[in-house]
Design a protein around this motif. Structure first.
Motif, short mmCIF file in Angstrom:
data_model
loop_
_atom_site.label_atom_id
_atom_site.label_comp_id
_atom_site.label_asym_id
_atom_site.label_seq_id
_atom_site.Cartn_x
_atom_site.Cartn_y
_atom_site.Cartn_z
N LYS A 269 0.83 -1.20 0.00
CA LYS A 269 0.00 0.00 0.00
C LYS A 269 0.87 1.25 0.00
O LYS A 269 0.56 2.23 -0.70
CB LYS A 269 -0.92 -0.01 1.22
N PHE A 270 1.94 1.24 0.78
CA PHE A 270 2.86 2.38 0.84
C PHE A 270 3.48 2.66 -0.52
O PHE A 270 3.44 3.79 -1.03
CB PHE A 270 3.95 2.10 1.89
N THR A 271 4.06 1.63 -1.13
CA THR A 271 4.75 1.85 -2.41
C THR A 271 3.78 2.16 -3.55
O THR A 271 4.06 3.01 -4.40
CB THR A 271 5.59 0.61 -2.77
N ARG A 272 2.62 1.51 -3.57
CA ARG A 272 1.62 1.77 -4.61
C ARG A 272 1.09 3.20 -4.52
O ARG A 272 0.99 3.93 -5.51
CB ARG A 272 0.48 0.77 -4.51
N THR A 273 0.75 3.63 -3.31
CA THR A 273 0.21 4.98 -3.11
C THR A 273 1.26 6.04 -3.40
O THR A 273 0.98 7.04 -4.07
CB THR A 273 -0.30 5.13 -1.66
N PHE A 274 2.47 5.82 -2.90
CA PHE A 274 3.56 6.77 -3.12
C PHE A 274 3.86 6.90 -4.61
O PHE A 274 4.06 8.00 -5.14
CB PHE A 274 4.80 6.30 -2.35
N SER A 275 3.87 5.77 -5.31
CA SER A 275 4.12 5.78 -6.75
C SER A 275 3.03 6.57 -7.49
O SER A 275 3.33 7.38 -8.38
CB SER A 275 4.18 4.35 -7.28
N SER A 276 1.75 6.33 -7.14
CA SER A 276 0.65 7.02 -7.80
C SER A 276 0.72 8.52 -7.59
O SER A 276 0.53 9.31 -8.53
CB SER A 276 -0.70 6.49 -7.28
N LEU A 277 1.00 8.94 -6.36
CA LEU A 277 1.09 10.37 -6.05
C LEU A 277 2.29 11.01 -6.75
O LEU A 277 2.18 12.09 -7.33
CB LEU A 277 1.20 10.57 -4.54
N PHE A 278 3.44 10.32 -6.70
CA PHE A 278 4.66 10.86 -7.29
C PHE A 278 4.54 10.98 -8.81
O PHE A 278 4.96 11.99 -9.40
CB PHE A 278 5.85 9.98 -6.91
N SER A 279 3.97 9.96 -9.45
CA SER A 279 3.82 9.99 -10.91
C SER A 279 2.78 11.00 -11.35
O SER A 279 2.74 11.39 -12.53
CB SER A 279 3.45 8.60 -11.43
N SER A 280 1.91 11.44 -10.42
CA SER A 280 0.92 12.47 -10.75
C SER A 280 1.45 13.87 -10.45
O SER A 280 0.69 14.84 -10.46
CB SER A 280 -0.36 12.23 -9.95
N SER A 281 2.76 13.96 -10.17
CA SER A 281 3.44 15.25 -9.93
C SER A 281 3.04 15.91 -8.62
O SER A 281 3.16 17.13 -8.47
CB SER A 281 3.18 16.22 -11.10
N VAL A 282 2.55 15.13 -7.67
CA VAL A 282 2.34 15.66 -6.32
C VAL A 282 3.71 15.82 -5.68
O VAL A 282 4.53 14.89 -5.73
CB VAL A 282 1.46 14.70 -5.48
N PRO A 283 4.02 16.97 -5.07
CA PRO A 283 5.34 17.17 -4.44
C PRO A 283 5.67 16.04 -3.48
O PRO A 283 4.81 15.55 -2.74
CB PRO A 283 5.16 18.50 -3.69
N VAL A 284 6.93 15.61 -3.49
CA VAL A 284 7.33 14.40 -2.78
C VAL A 284 7.06 14.49 -1.27
O VAL A 284 6.60 13.52 -0.65
CB VAL A 284 8.81 14.07 -3.06
N LEU A 285 7.32 15.65 -0.67
CA LEU A 285 7.07 15.79 0.77
C LEU A 285 5.57 15.71 1.08
O LEU A 285 5.16 15.09 2.07
CB LEU A 285 7.64 17.12 1.28
N GLN A 286 4.78 16.33 0.22
CA GLN A 286 3.33 16.25 0.40
C GLN A 286 2.84 14.83 0.18
O GLN A 286 1.96 14.34 0.90
CB GLN A 286 2.65 17.21 -0.58
N ALA A 287 3.41 14.15 -0.80
CA ALA A 287 3.03 12.76 -1.08
C ALA A 287 3.34 11.87 0.12
O ALA A 287 2.54 11.02 0.51
CB ALA A 287 3.76 12.26 -2.32
N TYR A 355 5.13 -7.09 -3.83
CA TYR A 355 4.53 -7.36 -2.51
C TYR A 355 3.05 -7.73 -2.62
O TYR A 355 2.54 -8.47 -1.77
CB TYR A 355 4.73 -6.17 -1.58
N GLU A 356 2.37 -7.24 -3.63
CA GLU A 356 0.98 -7.67 -3.84
C GLU A 356 0.92 -9.15 -4.18
O GLU A 356 0.02 -9.87 -3.73
CB GLU A 356 0.34 -6.81 -4.93
N LYS A 357 1.89 -9.62 -4.98
CA LYS A 357 1.96 -11.05 -5.27
C LYS A 357 2.36 -11.84 -4.03
O LYS A 357 1.88 -12.96 -3.80
CB LYS A 357 2.97 -11.30 -6.40
N GLU A 358 3.23 -11.25 -3.20
CA GLU A 358 3.63 -11.89 -1.96
C GLU A 358 2.46 -12.04 -1.00
O GLU A 358 2.34 -13.04 -0.30
CB GLU A 358 4.77 -11.10 -1.30
#
Length: 403
Positions: A269-287, A355-358
């Protein structure tokens, strides 16, 4: 959403009734659009009998995913945002989402952006959704952002279903074991008490224990009920308090097998959400601040907070993660590679996929391990009670046989 009572007039004469809206002004606008000139309007006080009762999440994840897919498709087809919102509001089956979309449609007509309109319905639209939509509006790729959100929530929904399925079986078997135990202690064991007393003699220890348990269950059952309610209340209290929830989550992560599955689910959940926010150009600290709030585990959230503070100081994001047992080397190394190569979103997505497969593998493993354990537990419970009855019965038969 509040309810308002109104009186007014239209071309056919006097009108009176009720209308739902987020404000009195919005209610007046809605009525005027239907041709009613409002003369009097006031908010109806909310009571237990008038308010909408809602337990848990107002909109199920699967319904929200369908909404996102349809919204993205309509926008890509050239439908205006106002029309797309109206169409989806008319066809959705969830009343909470429908009412929210009706409000959002009015906000859009007034010239407000979608992100601002959605932020007024925080029980339906999460911070992830609002921030990604805001970034999509700024970048002019809202339809792609909605697709990305749909994937995000779809993955989350699938993972929740797998975890729920893995834990449902032992819960059902456990409930069955308790029901069988209660039935035997209340309905079966008492029928042998008089027989044992009639023949006298020293009863086996196991029989004495079961008879006492039966007596306790018949005469002091309310103590067990109160104990169960106390445990449930304690768990709810621990989960609501952020300080105690940390230790509760820590305990869950340390449970053999199940803890590993929950750890992998939180990392996914952490990596999926962080990836989605980061790839949508949300600032990294805010993400990272958003991920910290939604990851769902205080132990992992605490490490993310330290990583965010580390990043604010100009240090590496992975520093606090490397030294914490909840973050395996795979996560930290992939993040480091992503930072160095400028492909952090891609690396995070790969980690999330892994990790989703795990989690899927872990749920299958738990089902395989727990099934024989629960069957054995049920057999021990029933076998103990049966043995406590049969052993003295054999002794009685032997006594009768000697006469």
């Amino acid at each position: 959403m509040a309810k308002f009572s109104y009186k007014g007039r239209d071309l056919k004469g006097k009108k009176a009734g009720q209308i739902s809206a987020s404000s009195k002004r919005e209610a007046v606008v809605k009525l005027s659009q239907t041709g009613i000139k409002v003369q009097f309007i006031e908010e109806i006080p909310e009571t237990l009998f008038t308010k909408d009762l809602s337990f848990g999440r107002k909109v199920k994840l699967k319904h929200f995913v369908i909404f996102l897919r349809q919204f993205s498709t309509l926008l890509k087809a050239g439908v205006t945002m106002v029309d797309a919102t109206r169409i989806l509001g008319q066809q959705t089956e969830n009343k909470h989402l429908r009412n929210a979309l009706l409000d959002i449609e009015q906000e859009l007509k007034e010239g407000n952006p979608l992100s601002l309109a959605c932020s007024k319905h925080k029980k339906i639209f999460t911070p992830i959704f609002i921030n990604m939509v805001r970034a999509g509006e700024a970048g002019g790729n809202l339809d792609d952002t909605l697709d990305r959100l749909a994937v995000q929530y779809e993955k989350q929904h699938d993972m929740q279903k797998k975890i729920t399925a893995a834990l449902t079986y032992p819960v059902i078997v456990g409930i069955m074991a308790i029901v069988v135990l209660i039935f035997l202690l209340i309905a079966i064991v008492p029928t042998f008490v008089d027989l044992f007393a009639e023949f006298g003699g020293e009863l086996p220890t196991i029989t004495k224990f079961v008879l006492k348990a039966s007596d306790f269950m018949q005469n002091a059952w309310y103590v067990i009920v109160l104990f169960i309610f106390a445990i449930i209340a304690l768990i709810i209290t621990l989960k609501k308090n952020k300080a105690t929830k940390y230790y509760f989550d820590y305990f869950l992560l340390k449970i053999p097998v199940i803890g590993k599955m929950l750890q992998k689910a939180s990392l996914a959940k952490f990596t999926r959400t962080f990836s989605s926010l980061f790839s949508s150009s949300v600032p990294v600290l805010q993400a990272m601040a958003i991920v910290e709030e939604v990851v769902g585990n205080e132990v992992i959230a605490g490490v993310i907070k330290k990583s965010r503070n580390s990043l604010e100081k100009g240090q590496s994001i992975t520093g606090p993660m490397v030294s914490h047992w909840a973050f395996p080397p795979l996560v930290t190394q992939m993040i480091v590679i992503g930072e160095e190569t400028g492909s952090l979103d891609s690396m995070l997505t790969k980690v999330a996929d892994f990790y989703e497969k795990e989690v899927e593998y872990s749920t299958d493993q738990i089902k395989t391990l727990i099934e024989p354990i629960m069957i054995l537990l049920l057999a021990v419970i029933v076998g103990t009670i049966v043995a406590s009855i049969l052993i003295p019965m054999f002794q009685i038969f032997n006594q009768v046989g000697t006469y």
